[in-house]
Scaffold this motif. Structure first.
Motif, PDB file in Angstrom:
ATOM      1  N   LEU A 198       5.506   2.090   5.615  1.00 15.14           N
ATOM      2  CA  LEU A 198       5.614   3.153   6.604  1.00 15.14           C
ATOM      3  C   LEU A 198       6.777   2.777   7.505  1.00 15.14           C
ATOM      4  CD1 LEU A 198       4.608   5.622   8.229  1.00 15.14           C
ATOM      5  CD2 LEU A 198       3.048   4.053   9.410  1.00 15.14           C
TER       6      LEU A 198
ATOM      7  N   VAL B  16       6.724   7.485   4.146  1.00 17.22           N
ATOM      8  CA  VAL B  16       5.929   6.498   3.431  1.00 17.22           C
ATOM      9  C   VAL B  16       6.578   6.324   2.062  1.00 17.22           C
ATOM     10  CG1 VAL B  16       3.676   5.929   2.479  1.00 17.22           C
ATOM     11  CG2 VAL B  16       3.826   7.194   4.636  1.00 17.22           C
TER      12      VAL B  16
ATOM     13  N   LEU C  95      -3.430   6.465   5.546  1.00 15.28           N
ATOM     14  CA  LEU C  95      -2.402   6.614   6.566  1.00 15.28           C
ATOM     15  C   LEU C  95      -3.067   7.137   7.840  1.00 15.28           C
ATOM     16  CD1 LEU C  95       0.690   6.543   7.138  1.00 15.28           C
ATOM     17  CD2 LEU C  95       0.716   8.951   6.468  1.00 15.28           C
TER      18      LEU C  95
END
Length: 173
Positions: A82, A88, A127
Motif C-alpha cells: 500500500l 495497492v 485493506l
C-alpha cells in the motif's frame, strides 16, 4: 524496496563498526562481531546471524508509479504494498514482477477513500479504509470479495480467525 534494504545494511554495519569488547577495546576485523542481549537465552547474537538473513527482491513496476510505501503484507508467494498514492500493488516474490495494481479511490461499493493499513489473513488480503470506515477484503488477485462496514475510524488492523482486531482512533475534546 531494494534501495531501502540496502540503505539499512550500511547502517547496521556502521553501528557494529564501532563495537568494542567488554574491556572497551575495538574488535579486529577477523574477530566475530557480537551483540550482547542480557535476557537472550544464548547471551549473545552474532551480527552474521542477522545479516545472513537479509534478502532483497527487486520489484519491477512495469512503468506504473509507486509513491513511498505506507504498509505491506505477505500472502503465500506474494507481497502486497500500500503506497502513499492510495494504490495497492501485488508483486510475485519469486520474480519481482507486478501482478496487479488497483487504485479505486471513491465512495462506491468496491472503492476506498483513504486506506492506511493492509494485512493478510485467512487467505485474503484486507485493506483498512480510515475515512471510509470499512474493511475491504480481496482474494490473492486483488478481486474484491467483501466489504465490512465499521462504525468508527481505525488506525490499524489484524485479521484473526473470527474477525479483526482493530486499533481505534479516539478523539477527546
Amino acid at each position: 524496496m531494494k534501495t531501502m534494504v540496502w540503505m539499512a545494511v550500511p547502517g547496521v554495519v556502521w553501528t557494529c563498526w564501532g563495537c568494542k569488547d567488554e574491556n572497551g577495546v575495538k574488535k579486529g576485523k577477523d574477530e566475530p562481531w557480537v551483540v550482547e542481549i542480557k535476557s537472550f537465552e544464548r547471551d549473545e547474537l552474532k551480527v552474521s546471524d542477522i545479516l545472513a538473513r537479509i534478502d532483497t527482491v527487486e520489484l519491477y513496476t512495469d512503468g506504473k508509479a509507486m509513491a513511498s510505501i505506507g504498509d505491506l503484507c505477505f500472502l503465500d508467494s506474494m507481497v502486497y504494498i500500500l503506497d502513499a498514492s492510495k494504490a495497492v500493488s501485488a508483486f510475485n516474490l519469486r520474480t519481482g514482477r507486478l501482478c496487479k495494481q488497483i487504485r479505486t479511490v471513491g465512495r462506491g461499493h468496491n472503492e476506498y477513500i483513504m486506506p492506511n493499513a493492509i494485512a493478510s489473513g485467512g487467505g485474503w488480503v484486507h485493506l483498512m479504509d480510515f475515512s471510509g470506515r470499512c474493511i475491504l477484503s480481496y482474494d490473492a488477485d486483488l478481486n474484491l470479495l467483501h466489504r465490512t462496514p465499521v462504525d468508527f475510524m481505525m488506525h490499524d488492523i489484524i485479521p484473526v480467525d473470527d474477525g479483526f482486531l482493530l486499533r481505534a482512533c479516539l478523539n477527546f475534546i
